[in-house]
Design a protein around this motif. Structure first.
Motif, PDB file in Angstrom:
ATOM      1  N   THR A   5      -5.374   8.208   4.692  1.00  0.00           N
ATOM      2  CA  THR A   5      -5.825   6.995   4.011  1.00  0.00           C
ATOM      3  C   THR A   5      -6.816   7.387   2.926  1.00  0.00           C
ATOM      4  N   LEU A   6      -6.581   6.849   1.745  1.00  0.00           N
ATOM      5  CA  LEU A   6      -7.409   7.164   0.569  1.00  0.00           C
ATOM      6  C   LEU A   6      -7.996   5.881   0.011  1.00  0.00           C
ATOM      7  N   GLN A   7      -9.196   5.968  -0.497  1.00  0.00           N
ATOM      8  CA  GLN A   7      -9.712   4.882  -1.326  1.00  0.00           C
ATOM      9  C   GLN A   7      -8.679   4.669  -2.445  1.00  0.00           C
ATOM     10  N   THR A   8      -8.431   3.438  -2.850  1.00  0.00           N
ATOM     11  CA  THR A   8      -7.342   3.180  -3.792  1.00  0.00           C
ATOM     12  C   THR A   8      -7.479   4.052  -5.048  1.00  0.00           C
ATOM     13  N   PRO A   9      -6.438   4.786  -5.401  1.00  0.00           N
ATOM     14  CA  PRO A   9      -6.518   5.709  -6.539  1.00  0.00           C
ATOM     15  C   PRO A   9      -6.226   5.029  -7.886  1.00  0.00           C
ATOM     16  N   ASP A  10      -6.474   5.767  -8.948  1.00  0.00           N
ATOM     17  CA  ASP A  10      -6.160   5.344 -10.319  1.00  0.00           C
ATOM     18  C   ASP A  10      -5.358   6.454 -10.989  1.00  0.00           C
ATOM     19  N   ASP A  11      -4.637   6.071 -12.038  1.00  0.00           N
ATOM     20  CA  ASP A  11      -3.899   7.066 -12.826  1.00  0.00           C
ATOM     21  C   ASP A  11      -4.570   7.143 -14.202  1.00  0.00           C
ATOM     22  N   TRP A  12      -5.170   8.289 -14.497  1.00  0.00           N
ATOM     23  CA  TRP A  12      -5.985   8.403 -15.720  1.00  0.00           C
ATOM     24  C   TRP A  12      -5.205   8.869 -16.937  1.00  0.00           C
ATOM     25  N   ILE A 308      -5.262   2.945   0.287  1.00  0.00           N
ATOM     26  CA  ILE A 308      -3.813   3.083   0.485  1.00  0.00           C
ATOM     27  C   ILE A 308      -3.610   4.090   1.611  1.00  0.00           C
ATOM     28  N   THR A 309      -2.460   3.990   2.254  1.00  0.00           N
ATOM     29  CA  THR A 309      -2.145   4.933   3.335  1.00  0.00           C
ATOM     30  C   THR A 309      -0.790   5.574   3.073  1.00  0.00           C
ATOM     31  N   LEU A 310      -0.754   6.891   3.294  1.00  0.00           N
ATOM     32  CA  LEU A 310       0.499   7.645   3.200  1.00  0.00           C
ATOM     33  C   LEU A 310       0.808   8.197   4.588  1.00  0.00           C
ATOM     34  N   VAL A 311       2.082   8.187   4.949  1.00  0.00           N
ATOM     35  CA  VAL A 311       2.477   8.792   6.232  1.00  0.00           C
ATOM     36  C   VAL A 311       3.418   9.959   5.957  1.00  0.00           C
ATOM     37  N   LYS A 312       3.424  10.909   6.906  1.00  0.00           N
ATOM     38  CA  LYS A 312       4.315  12.056   6.736  1.00  0.00           C
ATOM     39  C   LYS A 312       5.696  11.641   7.224  1.00  0.00           C
ATOM     40  N   GLU A 313       6.523  11.249   6.282  1.00  0.00           N
ATOM     41  CA  GLU A 313       7.863  10.752   6.602  1.00  0.00           C
ATOM     42  C   GLU A 313       8.753  11.025   5.392  1.00  0.00           C
ATOM     43  N   ASP A 314       9.850  11.726   5.605  1.00  0.00           N
ATOM     44  CA  ASP A 314      10.749  12.056   4.483  1.00  0.00           C
ATOM     45  C   ASP A 314      11.403  10.810   3.906  1.00  0.00           C
ATOM     46  N   TRP A 315      11.486  10.765   2.603  1.00  0.00           N
ATOM     47  CA  TRP A 315      12.284   9.734   1.930  1.00  0.00           C
ATOM     48  C   TRP A 315      12.840  10.373   0.659  1.00  0.00           C
TER      49      TRP A 315
END
Ligand code: NCD
Ligand code: ZN
Length: 345
Positions: A5-12, A308-315
């Protein structure tokens, strides 16, 4: 299941394009980023505060229902930009100006030919506490494309940062060991963004076994030692290096042709691909700083609330995306499996 889980990121650093394309690009970025620094290289470019505010409204209109995504606008520096243009941009709350050397990349014909002649404008940026974002490549025909970033540092960037020590400069989408070393060793007002493609790939991935146009971007992928230097610096957790995808869509017909456009459309898997890199490096604990903290800190903006949260799951990244007008776009890493997945509710 493993998750992060990360503090919501930005794209710079990214390219939304304009018109109908916004209905594709804005939601793709808003799915995981709260803010993005929007590049001004439209045709014609975003030259004035009025242009930027009008473009901003078109981007806001393309946000998905209920989205809080916030575009951060930039002006395109030309030989005709004046200190008054900068004062107006500052008054309009525009945080940054983008410098493209003329001819360096997509839609850069209107860009700067006489960098020293722009010094009064850089003075104005410094005065108004706006940032200078730099596409750092020389464009001289006799300089080999693989050397253009390295030569830019010595010939153009060093003089700027010495002359304007209080000007905050972002060396965008760096690709070389020399750029890493320069940013690390120079003063605190210089930082850099790094893209997923330059962390994941080197020039073999573009040229071995056939030419792969969807891995072609500018600055062009370099040899493996440069990729390793970029990977090492993000794994170090240095706050001078932060996330900027340089997501830059071109329709398939403009990539797969005899003279293809530069740019990787990475928005569909951007945060996931960075997570993959940091995981490979055993540095997942450094991802949040890179994605969510160092960018706003450098820009002098608050960090985002929310996570936001990322899980280790293939897609699998789709093979192709179809725009509203029926034109296909091939996303970066199309058809490939990614080990981290954004959790959406
Ligand atoms: C960008 C584009 O297509 O606008 N292309 C790219 O390869 N990165 C321009 C740029 O950032 O150089
Ligand atoms: Zn770019």
């Amino acid at each position: 299941m493993q998750s992060i889980t990360l503090q919501t990121p930005d794209d710079w650093h990214l390219h939304f394009r304009d018109g109908d394309m916004l209905k594709e690009t804005v939601p793709a970025t808003a799915r995981c980023f709260r803010r993005a620094i929007v590049m001004p290289n439209l045709a014609p470019p975003v030259r004035t505060a009025d242009d930027a505010l009008a473009y901003r409204s078109r981007i806001l209109a393309a946000r998905p229902e209920g989205s809080e995504f916030e575009p951060l606008m930039t002006l395109y520096l030309t030989d005709r930009t004046t200190p008054e243009d900068i004062a107006q941009a500052a008054a309009a709350g525009i945080p940054a100006v983008k410098l493209y050397p003329a001819g360096a990349t997509t839609n850069s014909d209107a860009a700067v030919t006489d960098l020293e002649g722009r010094y009064p404008v850089l003075e104005a940026l410094q005065k108004h506490k706006m940032l200078l974002l730099i596409h750092g490549e020389v464009t001289d025909a006799h300089i080999d494309i693989f050397d253009r970033e390295r030569v830019f540092i010595d010939e153009k960037l060093k003089p700027i940062v010495e002359r304007f020590p209080d000007l905050r400069v972002v060396f965008e989408h760096i690709t070389t060991k020399e750029a890493v070393e320069f940013v690390e060793s120079t003063h605190a007002n210089v930082a850099a963004t790094i893209t997923p493609q330059h962390l994941l790939l080197n020039r073999n991935d573009m040229l071995v076994g056939g030419i792969r146009p969807h891995n072609y971007c500018l600055p062009v992928l370099k040899r493996n030692i440069h990729q390793q230097a970029l990977r090492a610096v993000v794994a170090s957790g240095s706050p001078k290096f932060f996330l900027g995808t340089d997501s830059a869509p071109h329709v398939q017909a403009k990539k797969e042709t005899s003279c293809g456009c530069a740019g990787c459309y990475s928005a569909w898997a951007a945060i996931e691909l960075y997570a993959q890199v940091f995981d490979e490096l055993g540095a997942l604990d450094k991802l949040e700083g890179f994605a969510s903290h160092y960018g706003p800190d450098f820009y002098g903006l608050p960090r985002n609330s929310g996570t936001i949260t990322l899980v280790k799951e293939d897609w699998r990244i789709p093979e192709s995306i179809t725009l509203a007008d029926g034109e296909p776009i091939v996303p970066f890493m199309a058809g490939q499996s990614v080990p981290w997945k954004l959790v959406t509710d």
